[in-house]
Design an enzyme around this catalytic site. Structure first.
Site, PDB file in Angstrom:
ATOM      1  N   GLY A  13       0.846  -1.186   0.000  1.00 52.24           N
ATOM      2  CA  GLY A  13       0.000   0.000   0.000  1.00 52.24           C
ATOM      3  C   GLY A  13       0.880   1.234   0.000  1.00 52.24           C
ATOM      4  CB  CYS A  14       0.486   4.507   1.629  1.00 52.38           C
ATOM      5  SG  CYS A  14       1.399   6.036   1.864  1.00 52.38           S
ATOM      6  CG  PHE A  15       5.828   4.682  -1.390  1.00 49.77           C
ATOM      7  CD1 PHE A  15       5.503   5.944  -0.933  1.00 49.77           C
ATOM      8  CD2 PHE A  15       6.074   4.517  -2.737  1.00 49.77           C
ATOM      9  CE1 PHE A  15       5.435   7.023  -1.793  1.00 49.77           C
ATOM     10  CE2 PHE A  15       6.015   5.600  -3.610  1.00 49.77           C
ATOM     11  CZ  PHE A  15       5.686   6.862  -3.127  1.00 49.77           C
ATOM     12  CD1 TRP A  16       5.101   8.610   1.585  1.00 48.98           C
ATOM     13  CD2 TRP A  16       3.226   9.406   2.499  1.00 48.98           C
ATOM     14  NE1 TRP A  16       4.746   9.723   0.893  1.00 48.98           N
ATOM     15  CE2 TRP A  16       3.601  10.240   1.425  1.00 48.98           C
ATOM     16  CE3 TRP A  16       2.072   9.707   3.216  1.00 48.98           C
ATOM     17  CZ2 TRP A  16       2.866  11.364   1.067  1.00 48.98           C
ATOM     18  CZ3 TRP A  16       1.344  10.819   2.857  1.00 48.98           C
ATOM     19  CH2 TRP A  16       1.739  11.638   1.796  1.00 48.98           C
ATOM     20  CB  CYS A  17       2.434   3.191   5.998  1.00 50.58           C
ATOM     21  SG  CYS A  17       1.362   4.608   6.288  1.00 50.58           S
TER      22      CYS A  17
END
Length: 180
Positions: A13-17
């Site tokens: 999913g979101c690569f930030w996380c």
């Protein structure tokens, strides 16, 4: 003792996380945000978000398998995602947010398949595991503002992590995320 360096690539999913859980672990040399699995060379964030490039947001991890074995990376990966969600991750929907393990060798493929089977047998979730196991393709590093986002924009990162549903989900299943 000689340093060993291998790569692991995970779409969660979101690569930030997906950076923070792996960052600063012993034996982890680098965690980069980027795009992989698609057909368009050098995609931009805006292009990937259209779901027309075939890419997924991912992290590529450079690690020493003698210090932080690949099996341990896999275990940590599973604890950062909802592996039963076939449509994306948490608030982020679409192909670019679907989960996958991109293997770089036959041994990584075997270990990934074994870890997926073990997770299925543990019956942690009440649905089938939808995370794909795919051969690694070219990894394109994301724009600089996406790198180490949790450090550069910590307040926004924390709000996003909780508000997207990721934090509460992980707390429910793994008991590791505090619910602010």
């Amino acid at each position: 003792m000689t340093e060993k360096r291998e790569r692991a690539t995970f779409a969660g999913g979101c690569f930030w996380c997906m950076v923070k859980p792996f960052d600063e672990q012993p034996g982890i040399y680098q965690v980069e945000s980027g795009y992989t699995g698609g057909h368009k060379p050098n995609p931009t964030y805006e292009e990937v978000c259209t779901d027309t490039t075939g890419h997924k947001e991912a992290v590529q991890i450079t690690f020493d398998p003698d210090i932080f074995p690949y099996e341990k990376l896999l275990q940590l990966f599973w604890q950062q995602i909802d592996p039963t969600d076939a449509g994306g991750q948490f608030a982020d929907r679409g192909d670019s947010y679907k989960t996958a393990i991109f293997y770089h060798s036959d041994s990584q493929k075997r270990m990934a398949e074994e870890s997926k089977k073990e997770l299925e047998e543990q019956n942690v979730f009440n649905a089938p595991i939808m995370t794909e196991i795919l051969p690694a393709k070219t990894f394109y590093r994301a724009e600089e503002y996406h790198q180490d986002y949790y450090k550069k924009n910590s307040a926004h990162y924390e709000r996003y992590r909780f508000g997207s549903g990721r934090g509460p989900f992980l707390n429910h299943y793994w008991g590791e995320e505090d619910e602010r």
